[in-house]
Design a protein around this motif. Structure first.
Motif, PDB file in Angstrom:
ATOM      1  N   GLY A  10       0.825  -1.165  -0.093  1.00 23.96           N
ATOM      2  CA  GLY A  10       0.054  -0.055   0.024  1.00 23.96           C
ATOM      3  C   GLY A  10       0.679   1.165   0.094  1.00 23.96           C
ATOM      4  N   ASP A  34       1.841  -1.680  -4.604  1.00 24.99           N
ATOM      5  CA  ASP A  34       0.436  -0.953  -4.522  1.00 24.99           C
ATOM      6  C   ASP A  34      -0.692  -1.986  -5.853  1.00 24.99           C
ATOM      7  OD1 ASP A  34      -0.564   1.633  -2.816  1.00 24.99           O
ATOM      8  OD2 ASP A  34      -1.969   0.682  -4.246  1.00 24.99           O
ATOM      9  N   ILE A  35      -1.808  -2.010  -5.337  1.00 20.65           N
ATOM     10  CA  ILE A  35      -2.638  -2.487  -6.283  1.00 20.65           C
ATOM     11  C   ILE A  35      -2.958  -1.349  -7.562  1.00 20.65           C
ATOM     12  CG2 ILE A  35      -4.760  -1.537  -5.284  1.00 20.65           C
ATOM     13  CD1 ILE A  35      -5.983  -4.238  -6.029  1.00 20.65           C
ATOM     14  N   ASN A  36      -2.391  -0.280  -7.062  1.00 23.06           N
ATOM     15  CA  ASN A  36      -2.631   1.048  -7.800  1.00 23.06           C
ATOM     16  C   ASN A  36      -1.146   1.340  -8.386  1.00 23.06           C
ATOM     17  OD1 ASN A  36      -2.466   3.600  -9.246  1.00 23.06           O
ATOM     18  ND2 ASN A  36      -3.889   4.397  -7.555  1.00 23.06           N
ATOM     19  N   ALA A  59       0.676  -5.489  -7.359  1.00 20.60           N
ATOM     20  CA  ALA A  59      -0.050  -6.412  -6.705  1.00 20.60           C
ATOM     21  C   ALA A  59      -1.187  -6.164  -5.517  1.00 20.60           C
ATOM     22  CB  ALA A  59       1.313  -7.360  -5.810  1.00 20.60           C
ATOM     23  N   ASN A  87       1.095  -2.826   5.189  1.00 16.94           N
ATOM     24  CA  ASN A  87       0.117  -1.377   5.650  1.00 16.94           C
ATOM     25  C   ASN A  87      -0.952  -1.286   4.472  1.00 16.94           C
ATOM     26  OD1 ASN A  87       0.118   1.765   5.765  1.00 16.94           O
ATOM     27  ND2 ASN A  87       0.410   1.534   3.565  1.00 16.94           N
ATOM     28  N   ILE A 137       0.321  -2.656  10.199  1.00 16.05           N
ATOM     29  CA  ILE A 137      -0.066  -1.243  10.587  1.00 16.05           C
ATOM     30  C   ILE A 137      -1.444  -1.846  11.158  1.00 16.05           C
ATOM     31  CG2 ILE A 137      -0.720   1.137   9.565  1.00 16.05           C
ATOM     32  CD1 ILE A 137       2.174   0.473   9.847  1.00 16.05           C
ATOM     33  N   TYR A 152     -13.878  -3.749   9.425  1.00 18.22           N
ATOM     34  CA  TYR A 152     -12.638  -3.151   9.291  1.00 18.22           C
ATOM     35  C   TYR A 152     -11.847  -3.550  10.752  1.00 18.22           C
ATOM     36  CZ  TYR A 152      -9.279   0.530   9.128  1.00 18.22           C
ATOM     37  OH  TYR A 152      -8.036   1.392   9.109  1.00 18.22           O
ATOM     38  N   ILE A 185      -4.950   9.895  10.927  1.00 13.90           N
ATOM     39  CA  ILE A 185      -3.843  10.440  10.327  1.00 13.90           C
ATOM     40  C   ILE A 185      -4.261  11.250   8.946  1.00 13.90           C
ATOM     41  CG2 ILE A 185      -1.317  10.015   9.320  1.00 13.90           C
ATOM     42  CD1 ILE A 185      -1.747   9.108  12.497  1.00 13.90           C
ATOM     43  N   ALA A 190      -8.250   9.099   5.011  1.00 15.94           N
ATOM     44  CA  ALA A 190      -8.992   9.956   6.041  1.00 15.94           C
ATOM     45  C   ALA A 190      -9.711  10.985   5.356  1.00 15.94           C
ATOM     46  CB  ALA A 190      -7.795  10.348   7.117  1.00 15.94           C
TER      47      ALA A 190
HETATM   48  N1  LIG Z   1      -5.593   7.259   7.844  1.00 15.77           N
HETATM   49  C1  LIG Z   1      -6.155   7.088   8.934  1.00 15.77           C
HETATM   50  O1  LIG Z   1      -6.494   7.776   9.830  1.00 15.77           O
HETATM   51  C2  LIG Z   1      -5.887   5.769   9.491  1.00 15.77           C
HETATM   52  C3  LIG Z   1      -6.274   5.427  10.861  1.00 15.77           C
HETATM   53  C4  LIG Z   1      -5.949   4.266  11.393  1.00 15.77           C
HETATM   54  C5  LIG Z   1      -5.398   3.178  10.601  1.00 15.77           C
HETATM   55  N2  LIG Z   1      -4.809   3.276   9.289  1.00 15.77           N
HETATM   56  C6  LIG Z   1      -4.269   2.261   8.626  1.00 15.77           C
HETATM   57  O2  LIG Z   1      -3.206   2.686   7.937  1.00 15.77           O
HETATM   58  C7  LIG Z   1      -2.828   2.315   6.831  1.00 15.77           C
HETATM   59  C8  LIG Z   1      -2.558   3.267   5.703  1.00 15.77           C
HETATM   60  O3  LIG Z   1      -3.928   4.008   5.429  1.00 15.77           O
HETATM   61  P1  LIG Z   1      -3.530   5.258   4.568  1.00 15.77           P
HETATM   62  O4  LIG Z   1      -4.520   6.178   5.696  1.00 15.77           O
HETATM   63  O5  LIG Z   1      -2.355   5.657   4.315  1.00 15.77           O
HETATM   64  O6  LIG Z   1      -4.449   4.826   3.425  1.00 15.77           O
HETATM   65  P2  LIG Z   1      -4.307   5.276   1.874  1.00 15.77           P
HETATM   66  O7  LIG Z   1      -5.959   4.722   1.440  1.00 15.77           O
HETATM   67  O8  LIG Z   1      -4.016   6.563   1.465  1.00 15.77           O
HETATM   68  O9  LIG Z   1      -3.472   4.337   1.252  1.00 15.77           O
HETATM   69  C9  LIG Z   1      -3.626   3.040   1.138  1.00 15.77           C
HETATM   70  C10 LIG Z   1      -2.964   2.086   0.050  1.00 15.77           C
HETATM   71  O10 LIG Z   1      -3.284   0.826  -0.306  1.00 15.77           O
HETATM   72  C11 LIG Z   1      -3.457   0.474  -1.393  1.00 15.77           C
HETATM   73  N3  LIG Z   1      -4.290  -0.900  -1.593  1.00 15.77           N
HETATM   74  C12 LIG Z   1      -5.679  -1.005  -1.228  1.00 15.77           C
HETATM   75  N4  LIG Z   1      -5.974  -2.283  -1.495  1.00 15.77           N
HETATM   76  C13 LIG Z   1      -5.027  -2.957  -1.832  1.00 15.77           C
HETATM   77  C14 LIG Z   1      -4.605  -4.313  -2.216  1.00 15.77           C
HETATM   78  N5  LIG Z   1      -5.646  -5.187  -2.143  1.00 15.77           N
HETATM   79  N6  LIG Z   1      -3.275  -4.487  -2.679  1.00 15.77           N
HETATM   80  C15 LIG Z   1      -2.472  -3.811  -2.364  1.00 15.77           C
HETATM   81  N7  LIG Z   1      -2.536  -2.235  -2.129  1.00 15.77           N
HETATM   82  C16 LIG Z   1      -3.737  -2.042  -1.852  1.00 15.77           C
HETATM   83  C17 LIG Z   1      -4.380   1.737  -2.058  1.00 15.77           C
HETATM   84  O11 LIG Z   1      -4.095   1.735  -3.367  1.00 15.77           O
HETATM   85  C18 LIG Z   1      -3.610   2.754  -1.387  1.00 15.77           C
HETATM   86  O12 LIG Z   1      -2.537   3.271  -2.188  1.00 15.77           O
HETATM   87  C19 LIG Z   1      -3.990   1.152   6.473  1.00 15.77           C
HETATM   88  O13 LIG Z   1      -3.587  -0.082   7.210  1.00 15.77           O
HETATM   89  C20 LIG Z   1      -5.301   1.717   7.176  1.00 15.77           C
HETATM   90  O14 LIG Z   1      -6.100   0.768   7.732  1.00 15.77           O
HETATM   91  C21 LIG Z   1      -5.460   4.449   8.835  1.00 15.77           C
END
Ligand SMILES: NC(=O)c1ccc[n+]([C@@H]2O[C@H](COP(=O)([O-])OP(=O)(O)OC[C@H]3O[C@@H](n4cnc5c(N)ncnc54)[C@H](O)[C@@H]3O)[C@@H](O)[C@H]2O)c1
Length: 249
Positions: A10, A34-36, A59, A87, A137, A152, A185, A190
Motif C-alpha cells: 500500500g 500497491d494495487i495502484n 500486486a 500497510n 499497521i 474493518y 492520520i 482519512a
Molecule cells: N488514515 C487514518 O486515519 C488511519 C487510521 C488508522 C489506521 N489506518 C491504517 O493505516 C494504513 C494506511 O492507510 P492510509 O490512510 O495511508 O490509506 P490510503 O488509502 O491513503 O493508502 C492505502 C493504499 O493501499 C493500497 N491498497 C488497497 N488495497 C490494496 C490491495 N488489495 N493490494 C495492494 N494495495 C492495496 C491503495 O491503493 C492505497 O495506495 C492502513 O492499514 C489503514 O487501515 C489509517
C-alpha cells in the motif's frame, strides 16, 4: 555490508508512501507495492529522484499468485527482503446490520489475509538472514469501541493477534514482529472519509478532544516504522505501538 531491502505494501499513498520514502532516506532499498501501479510508480520516481533505491510493484495483497510474483520480482531485482511493512488496507463505514457478505470478505481478504500472504512470501528471506523486521499497521479504533466499522476493526483485531503469534514463533530466528497502530492520520483515506461525511461530528471536534489535539502526519507513522526496523529496536517484539496523539486514553 549488504544493503537492507524493505517491502512496503500500500506504498502508493498515505503512510505507506511516507514509510517507503523514509526508508529510502535511511539507505534501505524499497519495494513500493500497491494495487495502484501508477501511484507506486510515482513514489518510486520520487525516491529515485532523491538518490534512493526503489522499485514499484503491482500486486493485490489478497491474491497469493500476485503477491508471490511481486515478491519474486523484488528479490530478483534488489535481493533478499528483511524488512516488511504490512500497510495496505481498505476501509468501509457501515452499520453492522448492513454489512454485506461481499464487503466482509473484501475487508478481511485485503486487511488480514493480505498480511498472511505477504508475510509468508517474504519470510524465507528473513529466516535465511537470521534477521528480520515485520511491522503491521493496525488502527486505533480497534483498540477502542468504535461504531459502524465492525468488519474493518475485526480485521485489525485479527492482525493484532497474528502479530503476537508470529512474534512468539519467530523471535528465536532473529525476527521481530510488531504493530504500529495509527490514530487519526491526515492521508487520502482519512480525507475521503471526511469529504464523504462519514463522521458524526466535524473532524476538528474528534481530534480536538485528543491529548495532542490535531491529526497525525503520515511522516509520524513512518518514523515509528523506521525505529522498529532499526538495529536499536532488536529487543522489541510482540508490541503494539500507538501513534495516535494519545487518543487511546
Ligand atoms: N488514515 C487514518 O486515519 C488511519 C487510521 C488508522 C489506521 N489506518 C491504517 O493505516 C494504513 C494506511 O492507510 P492510509 O490512510 O495511508 O490509506 P490510503 O488509502 O491513503 O493508502 C492505502 C493504499 O493501499 C493500497 N491498497 C488497497 N488495497 C490494496 C490491495 N488489495 N493490494 C495492494 N494495495 C492495496 C491503495 O491503493 C492505497 O495506495 C492502513 O492499514 C489503514 O487501515 C489509517
Amino acid at each position: 555490508m549488504n544493503q537492507k531491502v524493505a517491502l512496503v505494501t500500500g506504498a502508493g499513498s498515505g503512510m505507506g508512501a511516507s514509510t517507503a520514502e523514509r526508508f529510502a532516506r535511511e539507505g534501505i532499498a524499497v519495494g513500493v507495492l500497491d494495487i495502484n501501479y501508477s501511484a507506486a510508480k510515482s513514489v518510486e520516481a520520487e525516491i529515485v529522484k532523491k538518490g534512493g533505491k526503489a522499485i514499484a510493484l503491482e500486486a493485490d495483497v489478497s491474491n497469493q499468485k500476485s503477491v508471490i510474483t511481486a515478491v519474486n520480482a523484488l528479490r530478483k531485482e534488489l535481493g533478499g527482503i528483511t524488512v516488511l511493512v504490512n500497510n495496505a488496507a481498505v476501509e468501509e463505514f457501515c452499520p453492522f446490520e448492513s454489512i454485506t457478505e461481499a464487503s466482509w470478505d473484501k475487508i478481511m481478504d485485503v486487511n488480514l489475509k493480505g498480511v498472511y500472504l505477504v508475510t509468508q512470501a517474504v519470510l524465507p528471506d528473513m529466516v535465511n538472514s537470521a534477521w528480520g523486521r515485520i511491522i503491521n499497521i493496525g488502527a486505533f479504533g480497534a483498540q477502542m469501541s468504535t461504531p459502524s466499522m465492525g468488519h474493518y476493526y475485526a480485521s485489525k483485531g485479527g492482525m493484532f493477534s497474528l502479530t503476537r503469534c508470529l512474534a512468539a514463533e519467530l523471535g528465536s530466528k532473529g525476527i521481530t514482529v510488531n504493530t504500529v497502530s495509527p490514530g487519526f492520520i491526515d492521508t487520502p483515506m482519512a480525507r475521503r472519509a471526511i469529504e464523504e461525511g462519514k463522521f458524526p461530528v466535524a473532524p476538528e471536534i474528534i481530534y480536538g478532544a485528543y491529548p495532542i489535539p490535531r491529526m497525525g502526519k503520515p511522516e509520524e507513522i513512518a518514523a515509528a516504522c523506521a525505529f522498529l526496523a532499526s538495529e536499536d529496536a532488536g529487543y522489541i517484539t510482540a508490541q503494539l505501538l500507538g501513534v495516535n496523539g494519545g487518543a487511546v486514553v
